[in-house]
Design an enzyme around this catalytic site. Structure first.
Site, mmCIF file in Angstrom:
data_model
loop_
_atom_site.group_PDB
_atom_site.id
_atom_site.type_symbol
_atom_site.label_atom_id
_atom_site.label_comp_id
_atom_site.label_asym_id
_atom_site.label_seq_id
_atom_site.Cartn_x
_atom_site.Cartn_y
_atom_site.Cartn_z
ATOM 1 N N ASP A 139 0.954 -1.356 -0.149
ATOM 2 C CA ASP A 139 -0.164 -0.594 -0.125
ATOM 3 C C ASP A 139 0.651 1.397 0.051
ATOM 4 O OD1 ASP A 139 -2.395 1.420 -0.112
ATOM 5 O OD2 ASP A 139 -2.387 1.807 2.257
ATOM 6 N N HIS B 88 -3.631 13.968 1.479
ATOM 7 C CA HIS B 88 -3.316 12.480 1.915
ATOM 8 C C HIS B 88 -2.211 12.545 3.062
ATOM 9 C CE1 HIS B 88 -4.581 9.211 4.952
ATOM 10 N NE2 HIS B 88 -3.333 8.638 4.260
ATOM 11 N N GLU C 184 -10.441 4.037 4.034
ATOM 12 C CA GLU C 184 -9.262 4.605 3.331
ATOM 13 C C GLU C 184 -9.772 4.264 1.688
ATOM 14 O OE1 GLU C 184 -4.854 3.832 3.877
ATOM 15 O OE2 GLU C 184 -5.206 5.182 5.893
ATOM 16 N N GLU D 298 -9.309 4.093 -1.547
ATOM 17 C CA GLU D 298 -7.943 3.789 -2.451
ATOM 18 C C GLU D 298 -8.141 2.864 -4.219
ATOM 19 O OE1 GLU D 298 -4.685 2.651 -1.118
ATOM 20 O OE2 GLU D 298 -5.432 3.050 1.148
ATOM 21 N N ASP E 22 -9.201 0.001 2.182
ATOM 22 C CA ASP E 22 -7.828 -0.542 3.933
ATOM 23 C C ASP E 22 -8.590 0.768 5.460
ATOM 24 O OD1 ASP E 22 -5.753 -0.365 4.615
ATOM 25 O OD2 ASP E 22 -5.122 0.943 3.969
ATOM 26 N N ARG F 225 -7.292 3.775 13.481
ATOM 27 C CA ARG F 225 -6.269 4.889 13.785
ATOM 28 C C ARG F 225 -5.649 4.998 15.015
ATOM 29 N NH1 ARG F 225 -5.481 6.158 8.828
ATOM 30 N NH2 ARG F 225 -7.744 6.215 7.796
ATOM 31 N N GLN G 116 -3.381 2.263 15.165
ATOM 32 C CA GLN G 116 -2.449 3.312 14.806
ATOM 33 C C GLN G 116 -1.583 3.755 14.820
ATOM 34 O OE1 GLN G 116 -4.078 4.873 10.735
ATOM 35 N NE2 GLN G 116 -1.622 5.546 10.480
ATOM 36 N N LYS H 216 -4.080 -1.540 9.818
ATOM 37 C CA LYS H 216 -4.462 -2.011 8.538
ATOM 38 C C LYS H 216 -4.912 -3.258 8.858
ATOM 39 C CE LYS H 216 -3.200 2.492 7.634
ATOM 40 N NZ LYS H 216 -3.868 2.857 6.540
ATOM 41 N N THR I 157 -8.735 -5.481 4.455
ATOM 42 C CA THR I 157 -9.185 -4.658 3.064
ATOM 43 C C THR I 157 -10.430 -5.167 2.374
ATOM 44 O OG1 THR I 157 -5.954 -4.277 3.785
ATOM 45 C CG2 THR I 157 -7.089 -3.907 1.103
ATOM 46 N N GLU J 16 -9.764 12.941 7.842
ATOM 47 C CA GLU J 16 -9.470 14.203 7.275
ATOM 48 C C GLU J 16 -10.661 14.257 6.927
ATOM 49 O OE1 GLU J 16 -7.482 11.284 4.220
ATOM 50 O OE2 GLU J 16 -6.945 13.637 3.661
HETATM 51 MN MN MN Z 1 -3.841 3.183 3.072
#
Ligand code: MN
Length: 375
Positions: free
Chosen positions: A92, A99, A163, A165, A197, A201, A204, A217, A221, A322
């Site tokens: 990834d 971002h 996420e 993606e 993804d 948080r 993480q 993560k 996925t 975000e």
């Molecule tokens: Mn990602």
């Protein structure tokens, strides 16, 4: 407007066979092209045949679909699509300038948002191939070790995020010691999927230094079930954004590798983000060239994802951390409820499409619903 005309012809797997989609119906590829690679529960052997076979197959399908009434097709709503390919290695990236800047500000408020390497090479990490699941698979909220007011406690993640993606699938790999040149990636890349993804948080934030994302993560996925062939995306390849400083020779492309792909995120039926993939700072061609530049080999079914796609405006951000600025600005859904991060029972759907009208190329959906933590 279907998004699944012969301009698309994506490949998936259902009932242990390779299938394609035409309008709102699904066709077994093996009913048109007799080859054992189409009678398998994964695209890998077909992808390994290479660009000539990919083009021949598209040609045969296009020809057959000129008379669709002669083909035995199944309504798409009645078909259960399974994971389209056996995922080899999964990488990834972190290639959206917006971002990376946003996350830098949120995770390291006192430092420069971008670390010195970011504009020099496409930063990435190796993810977990075995927990990549097809759209529709429920996602169990992970439990982990989380820092709470100076203490560390094991509890279900409270900052569960998405996420948005786009992932690229390797069809023909390279031998160890023989890197893939940036302008040769279309000899290797079979096609693309949507990728969510999922990211915890709070897990993480405590675990990621100094070696990067891990359990925050790797729990799941989600990918979309249709692999859209690179061949179908060619009309939408456009010039990439300017890069400064100029990248190293090995990362400098002569051809256009940015992809004009509209993307959106829906949470419980409310659209919460809408952006475009074309402004990604590092293209998928630069990503694949970089990931093999040390001589690392790739295999059919290897997947590399873009990193969260965030555009410059706040409604274009591709993650909740975000969109809500780490919970400071909750978003309001159509039913009047608010969200900072995901709650149990929430359903997230990613969508993507290139172009407009009858011949637009639709990626379909990557959907997942959050189930309560089990541990
Ligand atoms: Mn990602």
């Amino acid at each position: 407007v279907s998004g699944f005309s012969v301009a698309n012809l994506p490949f998936g797997v259902a009932g242990g066979r390779v299938v394609t989609r035409f309008a709102d119906r699904v066709l077994a590829v093996g009913d048109v092209v007799a080859d054992p690679v189409f009678e398998r529960p994964a695209l890998n052997d077909f992808m390994a045949q290479g660009p000539d076979a990919w083009r021949d197959t598209r040609g045969a399908l296009t020809q057959a679909l000129a008379a669709p009434e002669k083909l035995a097709m199944t309504p798409a709503a009645e078909v259960e699509l399974t994971r389209p390919f056996d995922v080899g290695d999964y990488v990834d990236f972190y290639s959206s300038l917006q971002h990376a800047t946003n996350l830098g500000r949120l995770f390291r408020p006192d430092g420069e948002p971008l670390l010195p390497n970011w504009r020099r090479l496409p930063v990435g990490y190796h993810g977990r191939a075995g927990t990549i699941v097809v759209s529709g698979t429920p996602v169990v909220r992970p439990t982990g070790l989380i820092e709470v007011e100076g203490d560390v406690v094991r509890r279900p993640a409270q900052r569960l995020d998405i996420e948005l993606e786009v992932g690229f699938v390797v069809g023909v790999g390279n031998e160890q010691g023989r890197p893939i040149a940036v302008d040769d990636v279309d000899r290797h890349v079979f096609g693309a999927v949507l990728v969510n993804d999922w990211s915890a948080r709070d897990i993480q934030a405590f675990e990621y230094q100094p070696l990067g994302p891990f359990l925050g993560k790797s729990f799941a996925t989600t990918i979309s079930p249709w692999v859209v062939p690179l061949e179908a995306l060619r009309p939408y390849l456009v010039p990439a954004v300017a890069q400064a400083p100029e990248p190293d020779d090995g990362l400098r492309a002569r051809r256009d590798w940015a992809l004009d792909l509209e993307l959106e995120v829906e949470l419980n039926g409310t659209t919460i983000s809408r952006t475009n993939f074309r402004d990604l700072y590092w293209t998928f061609a630069q990503q694949l060239a970089h990931l093999t530049s040390n001589g690392a080999s790739t295999r059919p079914g290897d997947l590399f994802a873009s990193g969260t796609v965030s555009g410059p405006a706040p409604h274009q951000y591709g993650s909740l951390i975000e969109l809500t600025w780490r919970g400071r600005d909750p978003i309001t859904l159509a039913d009047g409820s608010t969200r900072t991060f995901l709650e149990d029972g929430d359903t997230v759907v990613l969508r993507g499409w290139c172009g407009t009208g009858e011949d637009r190329v639709d990626f379909g959906e990557a959907a997942g619903t959050i189930l309560p933590a089990t541990g």
